[in-house]
Write a protein that holds these residues in place. Structure first.
Motif, PDB file in Angstrom:
ATOM      1  N   GLN A 671       0.827  -1.210   0.000  1.00  0.00           N
ATOM      2  CA  GLN A 671       0.000   0.000   0.000  1.00  0.00           C
ATOM      3  C   GLN A 671       0.860   1.258   0.000  1.00  0.00           C
ATOM      4  OE1 GLN A 671      -2.702  -0.161   3.317  1.00  0.00           O
ATOM      5  NE2 GLN A 671      -3.881  -1.881   2.495  1.00  0.00           N
ATOM      6  N   GLU A 672       1.935   1.252   0.780  1.00  0.00           N
ATOM      7  CA  GLU A 672       2.760   2.449   0.915  1.00  0.00           C
ATOM      8  C   GLU A 672       3.651   2.676  -0.310  1.00  0.00           C
ATOM      9  OE1 GLU A 672       6.087   3.968   4.037  1.00  0.00           O
ATOM     10  OE2 GLU A 672       4.173   3.286   4.874  1.00  0.00           O
ATOM     11  N   VAL A 673       4.233   1.586  -0.836  1.00  0.00           N
ATOM     12  CA  VAL A 673       5.134   1.700  -1.979  1.00  0.00           C
ATOM     13  C   VAL A 673       4.356   1.936  -3.270  1.00  0.00           C
ATOM     14  CG1 VAL A 673       6.867   0.458  -3.358  1.00  0.00           C
ATOM     15  CG2 VAL A 673       6.921   0.319  -0.858  1.00  0.00           C
ATOM     16  N   GLY A 674       3.145   1.365  -3.319  1.00  0.00           N
ATOM     17  CA  GLY A 674       2.334   1.522  -4.522  1.00  0.00           C
ATOM     18  C   GLY A 674       2.679   0.560  -5.627  1.00  0.00           C
ATOM     19  N   LEU A 675       3.486  -0.473  -5.308  1.00  0.00           N
ATOM     20  CA  LEU A 675       3.874  -1.491  -6.281  1.00  0.00           C
ATOM     21  C   LEU A 675       3.634  -2.875  -5.689  1.00  0.00           C
ATOM     22  CD1 LEU A 675       7.301   0.026  -7.428  1.00  0.00           C
ATOM     23  CD2 LEU A 675       5.174   0.007  -8.755  1.00  0.00           C
ATOM     24  N   ASP A 676       2.995  -3.749  -6.442  1.00  0.00           N
ATOM     25  CA  ASP A 676       2.727  -5.109  -5.968  1.00  0.00           C
ATOM     26  C   ASP A 676       3.918  -5.993  -6.329  1.00  0.00           C
ATOM     27  OD1 ASP A 676       1.646  -7.403  -4.995  1.00  0.00           O
ATOM     28  OD2 ASP A 676       0.075  -7.588  -6.521  1.00  0.00           O
ATOM     29  N   LEU A 677       4.989  -5.868  -5.551  1.00  0.00           N
ATOM     30  CA  LEU A 677       6.230  -6.583  -5.845  1.00  0.00           C
ATOM     31  C   LEU A 677       6.295  -7.915  -5.110  1.00  0.00           C
ATOM     32  CD1 LEU A 677       8.826  -3.648  -5.548  1.00  0.00           C
ATOM     33  CD2 LEU A 677       7.713  -4.509  -7.626  1.00  0.00           C
ATOM     34  N   ASP A 678       7.122  -8.800  -5.644  1.00  0.00           N
ATOM     35  CA  ASP A 678       7.495 -10.026  -4.956  1.00  0.00           C
ATOM     36  C   ASP A 678       8.162  -9.634  -3.626  1.00  0.00           C
ATOM     37  OD1 ASP A 678       8.406 -13.117  -5.661  1.00  0.00           O
ATOM     38  OD2 ASP A 678       9.856 -12.070  -4.399  1.00  0.00           O
ATOM     39  N   PRO A 679       7.949 -10.389  -2.511  1.00  0.00           N
ATOM     40  CA  PRO A 679       8.602 -10.026  -1.241  1.00  0.00           C
ATOM     41  C   PRO A 679      10.102  -9.816  -1.371  1.00  0.00           C
ATOM     42  CG  PRO A 679       6.957 -11.712  -0.841  1.00  0.00           C
ATOM     43  CD  PRO A 679       7.020 -11.530  -2.332  1.00  0.00           C
ATOM     44  N   ALA A 727       3.620 -14.767 -11.570  1.00  0.00           N
ATOM     45  CA  ALA A 727       3.492 -13.377 -12.015  1.00  0.00           C
ATOM     46  C   ALA A 727       2.222 -12.737 -11.450  1.00  0.00           C
ATOM     47  CB  ALA A 727       3.489 -13.310 -13.541  1.00  0.00           C
ATOM     48  N   ASP A 728       1.161 -13.531 -11.336  1.00  0.00           N
ATOM     49  CA  ASP A 728      -0.121 -13.007 -10.864  1.00  0.00           C
ATOM     50  C   ASP A 728      -0.193 -12.904  -9.337  1.00  0.00           C
ATOM     51  OD1 ASP A 728      -0.988 -12.789 -13.455  1.00  0.00           O
ATOM     52  OD2 ASP A 728      -2.073 -14.701 -13.436  1.00  0.00           O
ATOM     53  N   VAL A 729       0.319 -13.931  -8.643  1.00  0.00           N
ATOM     54  CA  VAL A 729       0.065 -14.049  -7.200  1.00  0.00           C
ATOM     55  C   VAL A 729       1.323 -13.984  -6.347  1.00  0.00           C
ATOM     56  CG1 VAL A 729      -1.089 -15.427  -5.426  1.00  0.00           C
ATOM     57  CG2 VAL A 729      -1.929 -15.487  -7.774  1.00  0.00           C
ATOM     58  N   GLY A 730       2.400 -14.687  -6.769  1.00  0.00           N
ATOM     59  CA  GLY A 730       3.611 -14.673  -5.964  1.00  0.00           C
ATOM     60  C   GLY A 730       4.222 -16.042  -5.788  1.00  0.00           C
ATOM     61  N   VAL A 731       5.424 -16.053  -5.188  1.00  0.00           N
ATOM     62  CA  VAL A 731       6.193 -17.291  -5.078  1.00  0.00           C
ATOM     63  C   VAL A 731       5.542 -18.293  -4.130  1.00  0.00           C
ATOM     64  CG1 VAL A 731       7.701 -16.485  -3.196  1.00  0.00           C
ATOM     65  CG2 VAL A 731       8.552 -18.183  -4.833  1.00  0.00           C
ATOM     66  N   GLN A 732       4.813 -17.825  -3.111  1.00  0.00           N
ATOM     67  CA  GLN A 732       4.185 -18.755  -2.167  1.00  0.00           C
ATOM     68  C   GLN A 732       3.204 -19.682  -2.877  1.00  0.00           C
ATOM     69  OE1 GLN A 732       4.285 -15.316  -1.828  1.00  0.00           O
ATOM     70  NE2 GLN A 732       3.915 -14.761   0.321  1.00  0.00           N
ATOM     71  N   GLU A 733       2.558 -19.134  -3.916  1.00  0.00           N
ATOM     72  CA  GLU A 733       1.542 -19.916  -4.624  1.00  0.00           C
ATOM     73  C   GLU A 733       2.151 -21.108  -5.347  1.00  0.00           C
ATOM     74  OE1 GLU A 733      -2.598 -20.365  -5.882  1.00  0.00           O
ATOM     75  OE2 GLU A 733      -1.608 -19.189  -4.341  1.00  0.00           O
ATOM     76  N   ILE A 734       3.293 -20.915  -5.970  1.00  0.00           N
ATOM     77  CA  ILE A 734       3.859 -22.018  -6.751  1.00  0.00           C
ATOM     78  C   ILE A 734       4.545 -23.050  -5.863  1.00  0.00           C
ATOM     79  CG2 ILE A 734       4.166 -20.492  -8.733  1.00  0.00           C
ATOM     80  CD1 ILE A 734       7.182 -20.562  -8.200  1.00  0.00           C
ATOM     81  N   GLU A 735       4.767 -22.702  -4.584  1.00  0.00           N
ATOM     82  CA  GLU A 735       5.410 -23.654  -3.668  1.00  0.00           C
ATOM     83  C   GLU A 735       4.420 -24.623  -3.044  1.00  0.00           C
ATOM     84  OE1 GLU A 735       9.424 -21.314  -2.178  1.00  0.00           O
ATOM     85  OE2 GLU A 735       7.653 -21.267  -0.896  1.00  0.00           O
TER      86      GLU A 735
END
Length: 780
Positions: A671-679, A727-735
């Protein structure tokens, strides 16, 4: 009786708050705690895997032992034990074998010698606390408070003070103290004293229920000797007239234990009419309970009760996760900062000539009402609730009843949709309003949606157990530290069932500057000093003087002010010695009090600042990016160290969870950075100033280089779909293998078919995921 308990959770986990998000830090449990009896912990054992050195868990064990105040700590890796023995300072730590592990009797004997217990003390010290069978046991600090009080009683100490922050269970702690003293028959008749009906009724209906038929509430000014446990209002036991002093119906030795709830009020002063109850039963053991001991030049809890036998502070409660953390929104208003002065000859709305001077923040809603200021405060409250949660329980502390009524009216007009749903959306709950007071139980009941907003002045400042209160509004002049801590305590309770983990303080009067006072969360220090002549002759005792600007009758306030009366059913904070509402001293009767009321003033917000509770108990103005940088610096010394930890992790979710447990809230960062980045990229970007690489950019790099040709066609399809998921959700999803149970993977086959036919088995699939992650983060 279990003497060995495994995975003993001593803390709940501190709540970290940023923005509108609150998250608990994960806390570890003590591996094993050894007990003599359920109320008597003796030792902590920390066990580690055999690959570790034998003493690996010692420091962790010492931390738990400090909380439990036990002298014995054992660390083990399965081959033997390192024994830390505080009873043997000549050789604190020794290595012992399993065969040499001390027996329960040996540990208990060493413990008793260490604590200096005598045979005459043991029957009381070892008396069990009450166990209702539902698994509820005292928290570690409650057990400390109970045990220290019981131990003091076993030594014959007659007066004791327990200081425990609001919301930490003082009444439950008192119940357990009474239970053990009562069951051991050390104390046979007990009096629990309070100064508000709500405190007595909450006690009777909740924590004290196990006393059953032995329990009674004193009513109609009658002390019934047929009961052993008596709950009473001061007002029901005494009064200004001699025939109202019901406590004299029984002999001075009738009660042998008195618990005084909220002892900073009522009987705190020497000249209080309520003190005569304690003095009449001076032979009884007396225990004072308070979150805010009163220590002024005129009043001293410590002078009467002695130094606290135990203290558990707000800071400790927040750090342990038993109390709600908070954020502060400070609002500065132009007239508050710059002051307001009437024009020459200006009259107010009631045609009163306004005294010509500069009126400042302390005057507003006290000696001068500005309609536009009331409106702006109400608009700010409404806007905050609308953008967060319009149904969040809210208490607004106003200067007096008149102010509370005007604030109620302004909020009603600003929230017509909510009021149309239920007219009790906003209620004035003050001592003079029977309809409002009747709604107090509904306000504090989490199951009742209404009232949502309560405007008040004094009535709700203490003794109101509003577990789900999420917003405290301060538009009252508060100079008293005691009062400030009591008001803040209205929000500090946690209720996980209703997602109440933290609360907001909306401050319009700079009251939260008191957080910076070293006395806010420090040890109580006695200020009142007596000379030998005072003690011997009784002369020279100081009259109670209320703290400056603490909103009391000593300040010539108008008759609509919340002050006490002698009705025992009235919950106001009052003493028989106080002046009734509207009475002013003789010297002032000719001086008419006027509260000027004006409108047409330009009022606007000048600034709004958000501050958060920091790890050292202070308020800080910082972004969550700053907080993340600070947290990461305590976890990793450099970018290289972080990257190394990330790349070495079998699963990236492990590192993500570790950082989350350290207090990094990913959603707040996004929310603060404004970018939905990978952790990983979020940390690299925010903490180490690296370019922001999106998940889509990482996934496209992998697809472009066609890394999957070594796999079967089915496996290549699966891996490409996993890249899209990443790309859509993050690394946790593919694990997680569970991802194979949803589209588009179900078009390929079932989970077992994909793993077996596409990869040849689970180990091969897991290896493919590891290689996929290595490729994803290769550029790191």
């Amino acid at each position: 009786m279990r003497q060995i308990r495994q995975e003993v959770k001593l803390r709940d986990g501190k709540v970290i708050v940023r923005g509108q998000i609150g998250m608990r830090k994960t806390v570890k449990s003590a591996d094993i705690v050894l007990y003599h009896k359920p109320n008597m912990p003796l030792a902590v054992i920390e066990a580690k895997a055999n690959k570790h050195e034998i003493g690996k868990g010692m420091q962790q064990g010492l931390d738990y032992a400090c909380l439990l105040e036990v002298p014995f700590i054992f660390a083990s890796n399965g081959d033997g034990f390192i024994f830390h023995d505080k009873t043997n300072p000549a050789q604190l730590e020794t290595e012992i074998s399993l065969e040499a592990f001390p027996t329960p009797a040996q540990l208990w004997e060493k413990y008793c010698l260490y604590r200096g217990f005598t045979e005459t003390q043991l029957p009381l010290i070892t008396q069990d606390y009450h166990d209702d069978g539902d698994g509820k046991t005292p928290r570690y600090y409650q057990l400390q408070a109970i045990n220290k009080t019981i131990e003091a009683a076993s030594r014959g100490q007659k007066r004791m003070l327990l200081v425990m922050a609001t919301g930490t269970g003082k009444t439950y702690t008192a119940f357990q103290i009474i239970w053990r003293l009562w069951k051991s028959r050390q104390k046979k008749r007990i009096l629990f004293l309070a100064d508000r009906n709500i405190l007595v009724d909450q006690t009777k209906n909740n924590d004290f229920q196990p006393f059953g038929q032995a329990l009674t509430k004193v009513t109609k000014r009658t002390v019934d000797p047929a009961y052993e446990i008596h709950l009473a209002l001061y007002q029901a036991l005494t009064g200004p007239e001699e025939d109202q002093k019901a406590f004299k119906q029984v002999d001075p030795d009738f009660f042998d234990l008195i618990i005084i709830d909220e002892c900073h009020r009522g009987s705190a002063a020497d000249d209080s009419a309520w003190r005569e109850i304690l003095e009449y039963f001076s032979g009884a053991m007396q225990v004072g309970l308070t979150a805010t001991p009163k220590e002024t030049e005129a009043v001293s809890n410590i002078d009467y009760f002695g130094e606290p036998v135990y203290t558990y502070s707000l800071k400790e409660g927040i750090e342990d996760g038993f109390l709600a953390s908070y954020k502060v929104v400070r609002v500065d208003i132009n007239v508050d900062l710059q002051g307001w002065r009437p024009t020459k000859g200006q009259v107010d709305k009631n045609h009163e000539l306004i005294e010509d001077r500069i009126y400042n923040q302390k005057d507003f809603d006290r000696t001068l009402v500005i309609d536009e200021r009331t409106q702006l405060v109400a608009e700010t409250i409404t806007a905050y609730l609308k953008r967060t949660d319009p149904m969040a329980k809210t208490i607004i502390f106003c200067n007096d009843i008149n102010h509370a009524e005007r604030m109620r009216r302004a909020l009603v007009n600003l929230n017509p949709e909510q009021v149309a749903k239920n007219e009790k959306y906003v209620m004035k709950i003050t001592g003079d309003d029977e309809i409002g007071k009747a709604q107090l139980d509904n306000f504090i009941n989490p199951k009742k949606a209404y009232p949502v907003i309560a405007t008040t002045s004094e009535l709700m400042s203490t003794g109101v157990d509003a577990k789900t209160c999420k917003l405290i509004v301060l538009d009252q002049n508060i100079q008293s530290m005691t009062k400030f801590k009591q008001i803040i305590g209205r929000g500090t309770r946690i209720d996980d069932r209703y997602n109440k983990l933290w609360f907001t303080i909306l401050d319009f009067k700079k009251a939260t500057e008191l957080f910076a006072d070293e006395n806010f969360d420090g040890e109580p220090v006695q200020v009142l000093q007596r000379t030998p002549e005072d003690i011997n002759t009784g002369e020279g005792e100081l009259e109670e003087q209320h703290d400056e600007n603490e909103n009391t009758v000593s300040e010539n306030l108008p008759s609509d002010y919340d002050v006490g009366n002698t009705d025992p059913n009235n919950d106001d904070n009052s003493d028989w010695g106080e002046i009734e509402s509207g009475e002013i001293g003789n010297d002032d009767k000719e001086k008419r009090f006027i509260k000027f009321h004006v409108s047409g003033v330009t009022v606007k917000k000048m600034a709004e600042r958000v501050q958060y509770y920091d790890s050292d108990g202070k308020l800080v103005t910082e972004s969550f990016k700053d907080y993340t940088r600070k947290t990461m610096s305590s976890q990793f010394s450099s970018l290289d160290e972080f990257v190394k930890r990330w790349n070495e992790a079998d699963r990236k979710k492990t590192v993500i969870d570790e950082l989350e447990q350290a207090g990094i809230i990913w959603e707040a960062l996004i929310q603060e950075v404004g970018l939905d980045l990978d952790p990983f990229d979020m940390i690299c970007h925010v903490v180490y100033d690296q370019p922001a690489l999106t998940r889509k950019e990482r996934a496209n790099k992998v697809k472009k280089h066609n890394y999957f040709t070594q796999y079967s066609e089915t496996a290549q399809t699966v891996l490409n779909n996993l890249l899209t998921k990443y790309a859509d959700v993050g690394v946790q999803e593919i694990e997680s293998m569970q991802v194979l149970k949803v589209q588009p993977f179900t078009q390929i086959g079932s989970l077992s078919e994909i793993i077996k036919k596409g990869f040849g088995g689970k180990p091969q699939y897991e290896q493919a995921i590891t290689e996929l992650e290595e490729i994803l983060y290769r550029s790191a």
